[in-house]
Design a protein around this motif. Structure first.
Motif, mmCIF file in Angstrom:
data_model
loop_
_atom_site.group_PDB
_atom_site.id
_atom_site.type_symbol
_atom_site.label_atom_id
_atom_site.label_comp_id
_atom_site.label_asym_id
_atom_site.label_seq_id
_atom_site.Cartn_x
_atom_site.Cartn_y
_atom_site.Cartn_z
ATOM 1 N N GLU A 28 -0.894 0.708 4.799
ATOM 2 C CA GLU A 28 0.106 0.407 4.443
ATOM 3 C C GLU A 28 -0.045 -0.613 3.294
ATOM 4 O O GLU A 28 0.667 -1.135 2.359
ATOM 5 C CB GLU A 28 0.710 -0.399 5.254
ATOM 6 C CG GLU A 28 1.393 0.573 6.572
ATOM 7 C CD GLU A 28 2.378 -0.272 7.709
ATOM 8 O OE1 GLU A 28 2.632 -1.383 7.140
ATOM 9 O OE2 GLU A 28 2.343 0.098 8.617
ATOM 10 N N ILE A 29 -1.386 -1.181 2.868
ATOM 11 C CA ILE A 29 -1.451 -1.717 1.668
ATOM 12 C C ILE A 29 -1.581 -0.695 0.232
ATOM 13 O O ILE A 29 -2.411 0.174 0.436
ATOM 14 C CB ILE A 29 -3.062 -2.310 1.701
ATOM 15 C CG1 ILE A 29 -3.178 -3.341 3.015
ATOM 16 C CG2 ILE A 29 -3.424 -3.248 0.620
ATOM 17 C CD1 ILE A 29 -4.652 -3.910 3.344
ATOM 18 N N GLU A 30 -0.689 -0.754 -0.197
ATOM 19 C CA GLU A 30 -0.480 0.031 -1.251
ATOM 20 C C GLU A 30 -1.577 -0.297 -2.522
ATOM 21 O O GLU A 30 -2.082 -1.282 -2.946
ATOM 22 C CB GLU A 30 0.736 -0.118 -2.243
ATOM 23 C CG GLU A 30 1.125 0.866 -3.089
ATOM 24 C CD GLU A 30 2.372 0.601 -3.973
ATOM 25 O OE1 GLU A 30 2.738 1.150 -5.051
ATOM 26 O OE2 GLU A 30 3.020 -0.370 -3.478
ATOM 27 N N ASP A 38 -3.706 -8.619 -7.069
ATOM 28 C CA ASP A 38 -2.524 -8.069 -6.651
ATOM 29 C C ASP A 38 -2.960 -7.315 -5.325
ATOM 30 O O ASP A 38 -2.189 -7.377 -4.367
ATOM 31 C CB ASP A 38 -2.240 -6.820 -7.642
ATOM 32 C CG ASP A 38 -0.886 -6.012 -7.250
ATOM 33 O OD1 ASP A 38 -0.026 -6.484 -7.371
ATOM 34 O OD2 ASP A 38 -1.341 -5.026 -7.058
ATOM 35 N N HIS A 39 -3.970 -6.838 -5.215
ATOM 36 C CA HIS A 39 -4.392 -6.011 -4.006
ATOM 37 C C HIS A 39 -4.558 -7.015 -2.738
ATOM 38 O O HIS A 39 -3.986 -6.541 -1.792
ATOM 39 C CB HIS A 39 -5.737 -5.288 -4.214
ATOM 40 C CG HIS A 39 -6.357 -4.431 -3.201
ATOM 41 N ND1 HIS A 39 -5.699 -3.191 -2.736
ATOM 42 C CD2 HIS A 39 -7.014 -4.782 -2.096
ATOM 43 C CE1 HIS A 39 -6.249 -2.490 -1.768
ATOM 44 N NE2 HIS A 39 -6.984 -3.491 -1.245
ATOM 45 N N THR A 59 -3.220 -9.802 -2.432
ATOM 46 C CA THR A 59 -1.666 -10.263 -2.208
ATOM 47 C C THR A 59 -1.118 -9.203 -1.324
ATOM 48 O O THR A 59 -0.337 -9.718 -0.233
ATOM 49 C CB THR A 59 -0.802 -10.705 -3.351
ATOM 50 O OG1 THR A 59 -1.887 -11.530 -4.137
ATOM 51 C CG2 THR A 59 0.354 -11.238 -3.116
ATOM 52 N N ARG A 60 -1.075 -8.065 -1.732
ATOM 53 C CA ARG A 60 -0.462 -6.992 -0.982
ATOM 54 C C ARG A 60 -1.320 -7.029 0.677
ATOM 55 O O ARG A 60 -0.708 -6.817 1.553
ATOM 56 C CB ARG A 60 -0.900 -5.686 -1.649
ATOM 57 C CG ARG A 60 0.003 -5.636 -2.720
ATOM 58 C CD ARG A 60 -0.290 -4.120 -3.367
ATOM 59 N NE ARG A 60 0.072 -4.154 -4.800
ATOM 60 C CZ ARG A 60 1.356 -3.642 -5.030
ATOM 61 N NH1 ARG A 60 1.924 -2.945 -4.292
ATOM 62 N NH2 ARG A 60 1.818 -3.371 -6.483
ATOM 63 N N SER A 61 -2.394 -7.188 0.749
ATOM 64 C CA SER A 61 -3.273 -7.182 1.906
ATOM 65 C C SER A 61 -2.862 -8.050 2.840
ATOM 66 O O SER A 61 -2.535 -8.123 3.977
ATOM 67 C CB SER A 61 -4.740 -7.552 1.804
ATOM 68 O OG SER A 61 -5.162 -6.359 0.882
ATOM 69 N N ARG A 62 -2.479 -9.330 2.191
ATOM 70 C CA ARG A 62 -2.185 -10.649 3.083
ATOM 71 C C ARG A 62 -0.442 -10.304 3.632
ATOM 72 O O ARG A 62 -0.341 -10.453 4.734
ATOM 73 C CB ARG A 62 -1.869 -11.799 2.126
ATOM 74 C CG ARG A 62 -1.026 -12.918 2.727
ATOM 75 C CD ARG A 62 -1.453 -14.202 2.129
ATOM 76 N NE ARG A 62 -0.634 -15.367 2.661
ATOM 77 C CZ ARG A 62 0.592 -15.886 2.055
ATOM 78 N NH1 ARG A 62 0.857 -15.214 0.797
ATOM 79 N NH2 ARG A 62 1.259 -16.680 2.556
ATOM 80 N N ARG A 63 0.441 -9.669 2.659
ATOM 81 C CA ARG A 63 1.512 -9.252 3.117
ATOM 82 C C ARG A 63 1.651 -8.409 4.436
ATOM 83 O O ARG A 63 2.287 -8.408 5.578
ATOM 84 C CB ARG A 63 2.280 -8.653 2.104
ATOM 85 C CG ARG A 63 2.602 -9.808 0.868
ATOM 86 C CD ARG A 63 3.896 -9.064 0.286
ATOM 87 N NE ARG A 63 4.033 -9.853 -1.188
ATOM 88 C CZ ARG A 63 3.593 -9.567 -2.277
ATOM 89 N NH1 ARG A 63 3.117 -8.010 -2.209
ATOM 90 N NH2 ARG A 63 3.927 -10.074 -3.548
ATOM 91 N N VAL A 64 0.801 -7.273 4.228
ATOM 92 C CA VAL A 64 0.594 -6.106 5.379
ATOM 93 C C VAL A 64 0.127 -6.967 6.795
ATOM 94 O O VAL A 64 0.705 -6.700 7.683
ATOM 95 C CB VAL A 64 -0.336 -5.264 5.112
ATOM 96 C CG1 VAL A 64 -0.795 -4.425 6.050
ATOM 97 C CG2 VAL A 64 0.448 -4.301 3.897
ATOM 98 N N ARG A 108 -9.191 2.122 0.272
ATOM 99 C CA ARG A 108 -9.175 0.633 -0.130
ATOM 100 C C ARG A 108 -10.219 0.020 -0.261
ATOM 101 O O ARG A 108 -10.182 -0.787 -1.354
ATOM 102 C CB ARG A 108 -8.044 -0.001 0.820
ATOM 103 C CG ARG A 108 -6.643 0.380 0.606
ATOM 104 C CD ARG A 108 -5.952 0.586 2.208
ATOM 105 N NE ARG A 108 -4.582 1.224 1.709
ATOM 106 C CZ ARG A 108 -4.547 2.470 1.662
ATOM 107 N NH1 ARG A 108 -5.507 3.412 1.686
ATOM 108 N NH2 ARG A 108 -3.245 3.020 1.410
#
Length: 227
Positions: A75-77, A92-93, A95-100, A124
């Motif tokens: 799910e990490i875009e 960016d990556h 930060t996306r990882s933390r959100r997921v 990833r």
């Protein structure tokens, strides 16, 4: 006479199991119950199936956890322009990882205990390694740099999740932080540095994450500049 229209309504058949349905249900169960609450019996109940029927698709519970973890990580875009700088791409990556991981709190608990060899995980990893490789880092230093960044993110999120799970009431959290700040101020004589610099009332996890990540990336940038 009347045929189908006069026969009692039949109970709809359960959808046939598939590996995709099992993994989707496993992710949902982990979201709801966490790793400690996960079992094949509970997974089967969520799927309205017999426990033994799951083993037609997987050999063991560990297989399901591996598949669920890879699904969560997927799910990490993966994003980033080709001409973007390496810091921008990694920021960016991560930060996306933390959100997921905040969306799936069980991910940090599993990451350190399982081989990340699924297609989503490897894609990833390739993205992060390739980003730093293009920046000029290679060999053991590249592996160490990736470990430093990912270790920071996983550790930060694990602590953040632990804190959030304990303090769900903002007022209770604020009261505790105030007591900690008061303790530091009262002990300023023997804890002068903590009293001068620690602000226990600061509960901005987003700002803390961004600042800590920038410090880790500063270290990597210093290595690149040193070359």
């Amino acid at each position: 006479m009347g045929g189908v229209w006069l026969r009692p309504e039949e109970r709809p058949r359960r959808p046939r199991l598939s590996l995709e349905r099992i993994v989707e249900a496993a992710v949902a169960l982990l979201d709801a119950e966490g790793v400690d609450g996960f079992s094949m019996r509970r997974l089967a109940a969520r799927l309205d199936a017999g426990t033994m029927s799951l083993y037609e698709y997987v050999k063991a519970k560990e297989d399901v956890l591996d598949l669920a973890l890879d699904a969560g990580i997927s799910e990490i875009e993966i994003a980033g322009e080709e001409d973007a700088g390496w810091r921008e791409v990694l920021t960016d990556h991560m930060t996306r990882s933390r959100r997921v991981m905040l969306r799936h709190p069980w991910i940090p608990a599993l990451i350190g205990t399982r081989p990340l060899l699924g297609p989503g995980s490897l894609a990833r990893s390739e993205h992060v390694y390739a980003t730093l490789d293009r920046a000029g880092i290679e060999g053991p230093l590249l592996t160490a740099a990736v470990s430093a960044v990912s270790g920071y993110v996983h550790g930060f999120v694990a602590e953040e999740l632990a804190w959030r799970s304990r303090f769900r009431d903002p007022d209770a959290e604020a009261a505790l932080r105030a007591r900690v700040q008061d303790l530091l101020e009262r002990r300023a004589a023997d804890l002068p540095t903590l009293a001068a610099h620690v602000r226990a009332g600061d509960a901005d996890f987003d700002a803390g994450f961004e600042l800590g990540l920038s410090i880790v990336l500063d270290g990597i940038e210093a290595r690149i500049s040193g070359r």
